[in-house]
Design a protein around this motif. Structure first.
Motif, PDB file in Angstrom:
ATOM      1  N   THR A 131       0.987  -1.619   0.037  1.00 32.25           N
ATOM      2  CA  THR A 131       0.181  -0.098   0.732  1.00 32.25           C
ATOM      3  C   THR A 131       0.732   1.140  -0.097  1.00 32.25           C
ATOM      4  O   THR A 131       1.087   2.270  -0.852  1.00 32.25           O
ATOM      5  CB  THR A 131      -0.794  -0.201   0.753  1.00 32.25           C
ATOM      6  N   ALA A 132       1.852   1.476   0.791  1.00 36.40           N
ATOM      7  CA  ALA A 132       2.325   2.223   0.997  1.00 36.40           C
ATOM      8  C   ALA A 132       3.075   2.799  -0.606  1.00 36.40           C
ATOM      9  O   ALA A 132       3.350   4.155  -1.206  1.00 36.40           O
ATOM     10  CB  ALA A 132       4.135   2.684   2.396  1.00 36.40           C
ATOM     11  N   LEU A 133       4.065   1.733  -0.744  1.00 35.41           N
ATOM     12  CA  LEU A 133       4.728   1.693  -2.631  1.00 35.41           C
ATOM     13  C   LEU A 133       3.601   2.483  -3.616  1.00 35.41           C
ATOM     14  O   LEU A 133       3.912   3.229  -4.079  1.00 35.41           O
ATOM     15  CB  LEU A 133       5.330   0.716  -3.130  1.00 35.41           C
ATOM     16  N   LEU A 134       2.172   2.225  -3.452  1.00 36.53           N
ATOM     17  CA  LEU A 134       1.559   2.538  -4.213  1.00 36.53           C
ATOM     18  C   LEU A 134       1.477   3.466  -3.873  1.00 36.53           C
ATOM     19  O   LEU A 134       0.533   4.181  -4.865  1.00 36.53           O
ATOM     20  CB  LEU A 134       0.235   1.627  -4.157  1.00 36.53           C
ATOM     21  N   GLU A 135       0.627   4.096  -2.843  1.00 38.52           N
ATOM     22  CA  GLU A 135       0.453   5.890  -2.586  1.00 38.52           C
ATOM     23  C   GLU A 135       2.138   6.380  -2.919  1.00 38.52           C
ATOM     24  O   GLU A 135       1.527   7.949  -3.034  1.00 38.52           O
ATOM     25  CB  GLU A 135       0.072   5.698  -1.025  1.00 38.52           C
ATOM     26  N   PHE A 136       3.026   6.062  -2.703  1.00 34.33           N
ATOM     27  CA  PHE A 136       4.796   6.473  -3.463  1.00 34.33           C
ATOM     28  C   PHE A 136       4.195   6.440  -4.663  1.00 34.33           C
ATOM     29  O   PHE A 136       4.519   8.179  -5.085  1.00 34.33           O
ATOM     30  CB  PHE A 136       5.554   5.986  -2.971  1.00 34.33           C
ATOM     31  N   ALA A 137       3.536   5.745  -5.744  1.00 35.90           N
ATOM     32  CA  ALA A 137       3.593   6.281  -7.402  1.00 35.90           C
ATOM     33  C   ALA A 137       2.763   7.172  -7.501  1.00 35.90           C
ATOM     34  O   ALA A 137       3.011   7.858  -8.543  1.00 35.90           O
ATOM     35  CB  ALA A 137       3.556   4.680  -7.437  1.00 35.90           C
ATOM     36  N   GLU A 138       1.523   7.322  -6.297  1.00 33.62           N
ATOM     37  CA  GLU A 138       0.721   8.900  -6.946  1.00 33.62           C
ATOM     38  C   GLU A 138       1.389   9.827  -6.997  1.00 33.62           C
ATOM     39  O   GLU A 138       1.301  10.828  -7.935  1.00 33.62           O
ATOM     40  CB  GLU A 138      -0.529   8.088  -5.491  1.00 33.62           C
ATOM     41  N   LYS A 139       2.234   9.875  -5.752  1.00 35.90           N
ATOM     42  CA  LYS A 139       2.933  11.010  -5.717  1.00 35.90           C
ATOM     43  C   LYS A 139       3.900  11.392  -6.504  1.00 35.90           C
ATOM     44  O   LYS A 139       3.631  12.809  -7.185  1.00 35.90           O
ATOM     45  CB  LYS A 139       3.691  10.950  -4.417  1.00 35.90           C
ATOM     46  N   GLU A 154      -3.244  -9.663 -12.827  1.00 38.51           N
ATOM     47  CA  GLU A 154      -3.327 -11.245 -13.993  1.00 38.51           C
ATOM     48  C   GLU A 154      -5.087 -11.000 -13.186  1.00 38.51           C
ATOM     49  O   GLU A 154      -5.790 -11.056 -11.908  1.00 38.51           O
ATOM     50  CB  GLU A 154      -2.569 -11.669 -13.633  1.00 38.51           C
ATOM     51  N   THR A 155      -6.075 -11.412 -13.684  1.00 39.02           N
ATOM     52  CA  THR A 155      -7.076 -11.545 -13.861  1.00 39.02           C
ATOM     53  C   THR A 155      -7.304 -12.788 -12.805  1.00 39.02           C
ATOM     54  O   THR A 155      -8.463 -12.475 -12.137  1.00 39.02           O
ATOM     55  CB  THR A 155      -8.530 -12.267 -15.036  1.00 39.02           C
ATOM     56  N   GLN A 156      -6.728 -13.410 -12.489  1.00 34.78           N
ATOM     57  CA  GLN A 156      -6.751 -14.766 -10.950  1.00 34.78           C
ATOM     58  C   GLN A 156      -5.741 -14.090  -9.978  1.00 34.78           C
ATOM     59  O   GLN A 156      -6.390 -15.036  -8.690  1.00 34.78           O
ATOM     60  CB  GLN A 156      -6.617 -15.995 -11.494  1.00 34.78           C
ATOM     61  N   LYS A 157      -5.406 -13.459 -10.324  1.00 37.74           N
ATOM     62  CA  LYS A 157      -5.083 -12.182  -9.432  1.00 37.74           C
ATOM     63  C   LYS A 157      -6.399 -11.287  -8.098  1.00 37.74           C
ATOM     64  O   LYS A 157      -6.040 -10.424  -7.745  1.00 37.74           O
ATOM     65  CB  LYS A 157      -4.024 -11.523  -9.215  1.00 37.74           C
ATOM     66  N   VAL A 158      -7.302 -12.274  -7.749  1.00 38.68           N
ATOM     67  CA  VAL A 158      -8.164 -11.579  -7.103  1.00 38.68           C
ATOM     68  C   VAL A 158      -7.930 -10.740  -5.930  1.00 38.68           C
ATOM     69  O   VAL A 158      -8.475  -9.737  -5.825  1.00 38.68           O
ATOM     70  CB  VAL A 158      -9.141 -12.626  -6.941  1.00 38.68           C
ATOM     71  N   LYS A 159      -6.909 -11.151  -4.647  1.00 40.15           N
ATOM     72  CA  LYS A 159      -6.763 -10.524  -3.546  1.00 40.15           C
ATOM     73  C   LYS A 159      -5.619  -9.468  -4.026  1.00 40.15           C
ATOM     74  O   LYS A 159      -6.242  -8.385  -3.657  1.00 40.15           O
ATOM     75  CB  LYS A 159      -5.602 -11.497  -3.247  1.00 40.15           C
ATOM     76  N   ALA A 160      -4.378  -8.685  -5.055  1.00 41.47           N
ATOM     77  CA  ALA A 160      -4.118  -7.947  -6.029  1.00 41.47           C
ATOM     78  C   ALA A 160      -5.595  -6.141  -6.698  1.00 41.47           C
ATOM     79  O   ALA A 160      -5.569  -5.850  -5.781  1.00 41.47           O
ATOM     80  CB  ALA A 160      -2.962  -8.242  -6.679  1.00 41.47           C
ATOM     81  N   GLN A 161      -6.110  -7.416  -7.135  1.00 41.99           N
ATOM     82  CA  GLN A 161      -7.763  -6.927  -7.426  1.00 41.99           C
ATOM     83  C   GLN A 161      -7.780  -5.914  -6.313  1.00 41.99           C
ATOM     84  O   GLN A 161      -8.312  -4.327  -6.618  1.00 41.99           O
ATOM     85  CB  GLN A 161      -8.664  -7.190  -8.554  1.00 41.99           C
ATOM     86  N   LYS A 162      -8.687  -6.309  -5.420  1.00 41.00           N
ATOM     87  CA  LYS A 162      -9.369  -5.786  -4.824  1.00 41.00           C
ATOM     88  C   LYS A 162      -8.511  -5.067  -3.869  1.00 41.00           C
ATOM     89  O   LYS A 162      -9.107  -3.489  -2.867  1.00 41.00           O
ATOM     90  CB  LYS A 162      -9.627  -7.534  -3.347  1.00 41.00           C
ATOM     91  N   LEU A 163      -7.284  -5.208  -3.307  1.00 34.03           N
ATOM     92  CA  LEU A 163      -6.347  -4.373  -2.836  1.00 34.03           C
ATOM     93  C   LEU A 163      -6.128  -2.513  -3.358  1.00 34.03           C
ATOM     94  O   LEU A 163      -6.659  -1.845  -3.095  1.00 34.03           O
ATOM     95  CB  LEU A 163      -4.794  -4.470  -2.762  1.00 34.03           C
ATOM     96  N   TYR A 164      -6.189  -3.131  -5.242  1.00 37.75           N
ATOM     97  CA  TYR A 164      -5.818  -2.192  -5.670  1.00 37.75           C
ATOM     98  C   TYR A 164      -7.802  -1.073  -6.115  1.00 37.75           C
ATOM     99  O   TYR A 164      -7.787  -0.389  -5.536  1.00 37.75           O
ATOM    100  CB  TYR A 164      -6.246  -2.330  -7.572  1.00 37.75           C
ATOM    101  N   GLU A 165      -7.990  -2.270  -5.891  1.00 41.11           N
ATOM    102  CA  GLU A 165      -9.698  -1.783  -6.063  1.00 41.11           C
ATOM    103  C   GLU A 165     -10.343  -0.468  -4.149  1.00 41.11           C
ATOM    104  O   GLU A 165     -10.388   0.296  -4.561  1.00 41.11           O
ATOM    105  CB  GLU A 165     -10.841  -2.215  -6.627  1.00 41.11           C
ATOM    106  N   ARG A 166      -9.648  -1.262  -3.109  1.00 42.14           N
ATOM    107  CA  ARG A 166      -9.458  -0.196  -2.139  1.00 42.14           C
ATOM    108  C   ARG A 166      -9.076   0.765  -2.561  1.00 42.14           C
ATOM    109  O   ARG A 166      -9.566   1.921  -1.844  1.00 42.14           O
ATOM    110  CB  ARG A 166      -9.379  -1.763  -0.933  1.00 42.14           C
ATOM    111  N   LEU A 167      -8.275   1.129  -2.280  1.00 44.24           N
ATOM    112  CA  LEU A 167      -7.515   1.878  -2.624  1.00 44.24           C
ATOM    113  C   LEU A 167      -7.680   3.192  -4.226  1.00 44.24           C
ATOM    114  O   LEU A 167      -6.998   4.006  -4.038  1.00 44.24           O
ATOM    115  CB  LEU A 167      -5.253   1.825  -3.070  1.00 44.24           C
ATOM    116  N   GLY A 168      -8.548   2.851  -4.608  1.00 42.72           N
ATOM    117  CA  GLY A 168      -9.127   3.903  -5.482  1.00 42.72           C
ATOM    118  C   GLY A 168      -8.909   3.431  -7.058  1.00 42.72           C
ATOM    119  O   GLY A 168      -9.963   3.802  -8.054  1.00 42.72           O
TER     120      GLY A 168
END
Length: 190
Positions: A131-139, A154-168
């Protein structure tokens, strides 16, 4: 665990290449022209040390432990226009190498700031580093003047997709990379 994010340096190659490989899997075979895991990682290290490809240290950031100084995670990002130029250079290198596959699939639009690769070391997962890395990327994207940031999952990486959705991030369209199905996800930033 306390950590900070910094720009990668050449000496990070041996620690970053395995994380890049873990994150992108078979795509690494295509980007290196290699099939043996040790050769793929070795070539990723060499590409990391160069300046003319997407996995160069110039486009990489690392999350580093304040205590042990060990690399806990990596982030590779650049704008879509630069990505096209880097991929053209990489494609020429693969052709000169007589690699079995030399075409590189586009992964971002020119008007997007692109998170190419993100990976947290297996011993540091669940601690908020991703999460910190993705927030850093936004900055970084904001500093570069971009209003949207994108990634492919990847379509099968549901957990990663949920993280990305949680971050907007929002799935905007299906995407194909090396004939595999991905979701292209975009987040509008201010």
């Amino acid at each position: 665990m306390t950590f900070y994010i910094r720009k990668a340096i050449l000496e990070d190659a041996p620690k970053t290449a395995p994380l890049i490989y873990e994150a992108i899997g078979d795509i690494a075979n295509r980007l290196t022209g290699e099939n043996e895991t040790s050769q793929v990682i070795s070539t990723l290290e060499a590409l990391f040390r160069r300046t003319d490809n997407r996995h160069s240290y110039l486009y990489t950031y690392v999350a580093e432990s304040e205590v042990t100084k060990g690399i806990l995670g990596i982030l590779v990002l650049y704008d879509g226009q630069v990505g096209a130029e880097l991929d053209a250079s990489l494609q020429r290198w693969l052709e000169q190498k007589n690699a079995p596959i030399t075409s590189i699939d586009m992964e971002a639009y020119p008007d997007e700031f692109y998170v190419d690769t993100i990976c947290v070391h297996e011993n540091a997962r669940g601690l908020g580093i991703g999460t910190a890395l993705l927030e850093f990327a936004e900055k970084v994207a904001q500093l570069e003047g971009y209003s949207k940031i994108a990634l492919n999952v990847e379509t099968q990486k549901v957990k990663a997709q949920k993280l990305y959705e949680r971050l907007g991030y929002v799935v905007t369209e299906p995407w194909t990379i090396i004939n595999e199905p991905f979701f292209h996800m975009v987040k509008l930033i201010k």
